[in-house]
Write a protein that holds these residues in place. Structure first.
Motif, PDB file in Angstrom:
ATOM      1  N   ALA A  41       1.797  -8.356  -4.506  1.00 46.37           N
ATOM      2  CA  ALA A  41       0.476  -8.994  -4.570  1.00 46.37           C
ATOM      3  C   ALA A  41      -0.536  -8.324  -3.656  1.00 46.37           C
ATOM      4  N   ASP A  42      -1.795  -8.432  -4.056  1.00 44.50           N
ATOM      5  CA  ASP A  42      -2.899  -7.990  -3.215  1.00 44.50           C
ATOM      6  C   ASP A  42      -2.990  -8.897  -1.980  1.00 44.50           C
ATOM      7  N   PHE A  43      -3.660  -8.413  -0.957  1.00 41.03           N
ATOM      8  CA  PHE A  43      -3.912  -9.172   0.270  1.00 41.03           C
ATOM      9  C   PHE A  43      -2.624  -9.637   0.946  1.00 41.03           C
ATOM     10  N   THR A  44      -1.606  -8.785   0.938  1.00 38.34           N
ATOM     11  CA  THR A  44      -0.341  -9.129   1.572  1.00 38.34           C
ATOM     12  C   THR A  44      -0.065  -8.195   2.740  1.00 38.34           C
ATOM     13  N   PHE A  45       1.194  -7.923   3.033  1.00 36.74           N
ATOM     14  CA  PHE A  45       1.541  -7.294   4.297  1.00 36.74           C
ATOM     15  C   PHE A  45       2.163  -5.906   4.151  1.00 36.74           C
ATOM     16  N   VAL A  46       3.299  -5.797   3.495  1.00 34.85           N
ATOM     17  CA  VAL A  46       3.933  -4.495   3.282  1.00 34.85           C
ATOM     18  C   VAL A  46       3.154  -3.702   2.229  1.00 34.85           C
ATOM     19  N   CYS A  47       2.625  -4.397   1.224  1.00 33.54           N
ATOM     20  CA  CYS A  47       1.941  -3.733   0.104  1.00 33.54           C
ATOM     21  C   CYS A  47       0.837  -2.768   0.542  1.00 33.54           C
ATOM     22  N   PRO A  48      -0.083  -3.181   1.441  1.00 29.56           N
ATOM     23  CA  PRO A  48      -1.131  -2.226   1.804  1.00 29.56           C
ATOM     24  C   PRO A  48      -0.599  -0.999   2.535  1.00 29.56           C
ATOM     25  N   THR A  49       0.513  -1.141   3.253  1.00 34.65           N
ATOM     26  CA  THR A  49       1.066   0.032   3.942  1.00 34.65           C
ATOM     27  C   THR A  49       1.603   1.032   2.927  1.00 34.65           C
ATOM     28  N   GLU A  50       2.217   0.525   1.856  1.00 33.63           N
ATOM     29  CA  GLU A  50       2.732   1.409   0.809  1.00 33.63           C
ATOM     30  C   GLU A  50       1.608   2.071   0.027  1.00 33.63           C
ATOM     31  N   LEU A  51       0.613   1.288  -0.378  1.00 32.32           N
ATOM     32  CA  LEU A  51      -0.481   1.845  -1.177  1.00 32.32           C
ATOM     33  C   LEU A  51      -1.302   2.832  -0.360  1.00 32.32           C
ATOM     34  N   GLU A  52      -1.455   2.581   0.930  1.00 31.75           N
ATOM     35  CA  GLU A  52      -2.147   3.541   1.798  1.00 31.75           C
ATOM     36  C   GLU A  52      -1.338   4.829   1.923  1.00 31.75           C
ATOM     37  N   ASP A  53      -0.015   4.712   2.059  1.00 33.43           N
ATOM     38  CA  ASP A  53       0.845   5.893   2.142  1.00 33.43           C
ATOM     39  C   ASP A  53       0.716   6.733   0.871  1.00 33.43           C
ATOM     40  N   LEU A  54       0.701   6.072  -0.290  1.00 30.10           N
ATOM     41  CA  LEU A  54       0.486   6.793  -1.551  1.00 30.10           C
ATOM     42  C   LEU A  54      -0.901   7.445  -1.567  1.00 30.10           C
ATOM     43  N   ALA A  55      -1.907   6.738  -1.085  1.00 30.49           N
ATOM     44  CA  ALA A  55      -3.266   7.284  -1.043  1.00 30.49           C
ATOM     45  C   ALA A  55      -3.309   8.536  -0.158  1.00 30.49           C
ATOM     46  N   ASP A  56      -2.602   8.488   0.971  1.00 30.77           N
ATOM     47  CA  ASP A  56      -2.566   9.638   1.881  1.00 30.77           C
ATOM     48  C   ASP A  56      -1.887  10.856   1.251  1.00 30.77           C
ATOM     49  N   HIS A  57      -1.010  10.649   0.261  1.00 27.36           N
ATOM     50  CA  HIS A  57      -0.288  11.732  -0.410  1.00 27.36           C
ATOM     51  C   HIS A  57      -0.816  12.015  -1.821  1.00 27.36           C
ATOM     52  N   TYR A  58      -1.851  11.307  -2.229  1.00 27.67           N
ATOM     53  CA  TYR A  58      -2.345  11.400  -3.603  1.00 27.67           C
ATOM     54  C   TYR A  58      -2.709  12.834  -4.001  1.00 27.67           C
ATOM     55  N   ALA A  59      -3.357  13.575  -3.129  1.00 29.55           N
ATOM     56  CA  ALA A  59      -3.747  14.954  -3.448  1.00 29.55           C
ATOM     57  C   ALA A  59      -2.514  15.824  -3.728  1.00 29.55           C
ATOM     58  N   GLU A  60      -1.426  15.581  -3.003  1.00 30.30           N
ATOM     59  CA  GLU A  60      -0.191  16.340  -3.228  1.00 30.30           C
ATOM     60  C   GLU A  60       0.385  16.022  -4.607  1.00 30.30           C
ATOM     61  N   PHE A  61       0.354  14.750  -4.990  1.00 33.34           N
ATOM     62  CA  PHE A  61       0.834  14.371  -6.322  1.00 33.34           C
ATOM     63  C   PHE A  61      -0.046  15.017  -7.394  1.00 33.34           C
ATOM     64  N   GLN A  62      -1.351  15.007  -7.183  1.00 33.76           N
ATOM     65  CA  GLN A  62      -2.263  15.585  -8.169  1.00 33.76           C
ATOM     66  C   GLN A  62      -2.032  17.082  -8.335  1.00 33.76           C
ATOM     67  N   LYS A  63      -1.718  17.792  -7.246  1.00 33.76           N
ATOM     68  CA  LYS A  63      -1.421  19.229  -7.340  1.00 33.76           C
ATOM     69  C   LYS A  63      -0.224  19.492  -8.248  1.00 33.76           C
ATOM     70  N   LEU A  64       0.656  18.504  -8.345  1.00 35.39           N
ATOM     71  CA  LEU A  64       1.835  18.621  -9.210  1.00 35.39           C
ATOM     72  C   LEU A  64       1.541  18.133 -10.632  1.00 35.39           C
ATOM     73  N   GLY A  65       0.304  17.733 -10.883  1.00 33.28           N
ATOM     74  CA  GLY A  65      -0.061  17.216 -12.205  1.00 33.28           C
ATOM     75  C   GLY A  65       0.409  15.792 -12.432  1.00 33.28           C
ATOM     76  N   VAL A  66       0.553  15.035 -11.360  1.00 32.84           N
ATOM     77  CA  VAL A  66       1.072  13.668 -11.425  1.00 32.84           C
ATOM     78  C   VAL A  66      -0.053  12.670 -11.176  1.00 32.84           C
ATOM     79  N   GLU A  67      -0.131  11.646 -12.031  1.00 29.65           N
ATOM     80  CA  GLU A  67      -1.071  10.548 -11.825  1.00 29.65           C
ATOM     81  C   GLU A  67      -0.299   9.345 -11.314  1.00 29.65           C
ATOM     82  N   ILE A  68      -0.903   8.599 -10.415  1.00 33.62           N
ATOM     83  CA  ILE A  68      -0.284   7.404  -9.845  1.00 33.62           C
ATOM     84  C   ILE A  68      -0.983   6.167 -10.391  1.00 33.62           C
ATOM     85  N   TYR A  69      -0.180   5.149 -10.703  1.00 36.74           N
ATOM     86  CA  TYR A  69      -0.675   3.848 -11.150  1.00 36.74           C
ATOM     87  C   TYR A  69       0.031   2.786 -10.320  1.00 36.74           C
TER      88      TYR A  69
END
Length: 187
Positions: A41-69
């Motif tokens: 769920a949004d506005f929770t505790f562990v969730c924002p840490t995970e989504l932020e971690d993905l955001a911090d690595h998003y450019a690396e995923f994109q270089k591999l031709g990967v989209e995140i949802y």
């Protein structure tokens, strides 16, 4: 029954991405590698840490031709509000799918029916729309985007090198294995 090597089931959903509401379907996942990450769920505790971690690595995923949802059973309006009010979620540039009916969450077998929330499920999908990796965590256990990145690279390597497999802890550029009768009992 395992979801590995099965096709993503049909869906259509509203999503929030880069200040806009967009529509995403199962067809949106085809033609490129995709990572679908379910969270409770949004506005929770562990969730924002995970989504932020993905955001911090998003450019690396994109270089591999990967989209995140990312996907939760919240609405696209809730995703926007969370994006606008949280410093961690404000970093997110990938698509945040809304699944208030639970259709997508059930399609991927991560719905907690009595709560109407998703388990922490991670799925890597190939360009043909087949699930190649499925990992489901208890909601108290956060995920690591760098480890997911390693697994995506391994999935892409195996897909482009038929007859080779990636051993434990394999990293890009390291030696792989070619399963054969000669290897039996030698590893």
């Amino acid at each position: 029954m395992s979801l590995i090597n099965t096709a993503v089931k049909p869906f259509k959903a509203q999503a929030y991405k880069n200040g806009q509401f967009i529509e995403v379907t199962d067809a949106s996942l085809k033609g490129k590698w995709s990572v679908v990450v379910f969270y409770p769920a949004d506005f929770t505790f562990v969730c924002p840490t995970e989504l932020e971690d993905l955001a911090d690595h998003y450019a690396e995923f994109q270089k591999l031709g990967v989209e995140i949802y990312s996907v939760s059973t919240d609405t696209h309006f809730s995703h926007k509000a969370w994006h606008d009010t949280s410093d961690a979620i404000g970093k997110v540039k990938y698509t945040m799918l809304a699944d208030p009916t639970g259709t997508i969450t059930r399609n991927f077998d991560v719905m907690i029916e009595e709560e109407g929330l998703a388990l922490r499920g991670t799925f890597v999908i190939n360009p043909e729309g087949q699930i190649k990796l499925c990992e489901i965590h208890d909601n108290g256990i956060g995920r690591d985007a760098s480890e997911l990145l390693r697994k995506v690279k391994a999935a892409q390597y195996v897909a482009s090198h038929p007859g080779e497999v990636c051993p434990a802890k394999w990293k890009e550029g390291e030696k792989t294995l070619k399963p054969s009768l000669d290897l039996v009992g030698k590893i």
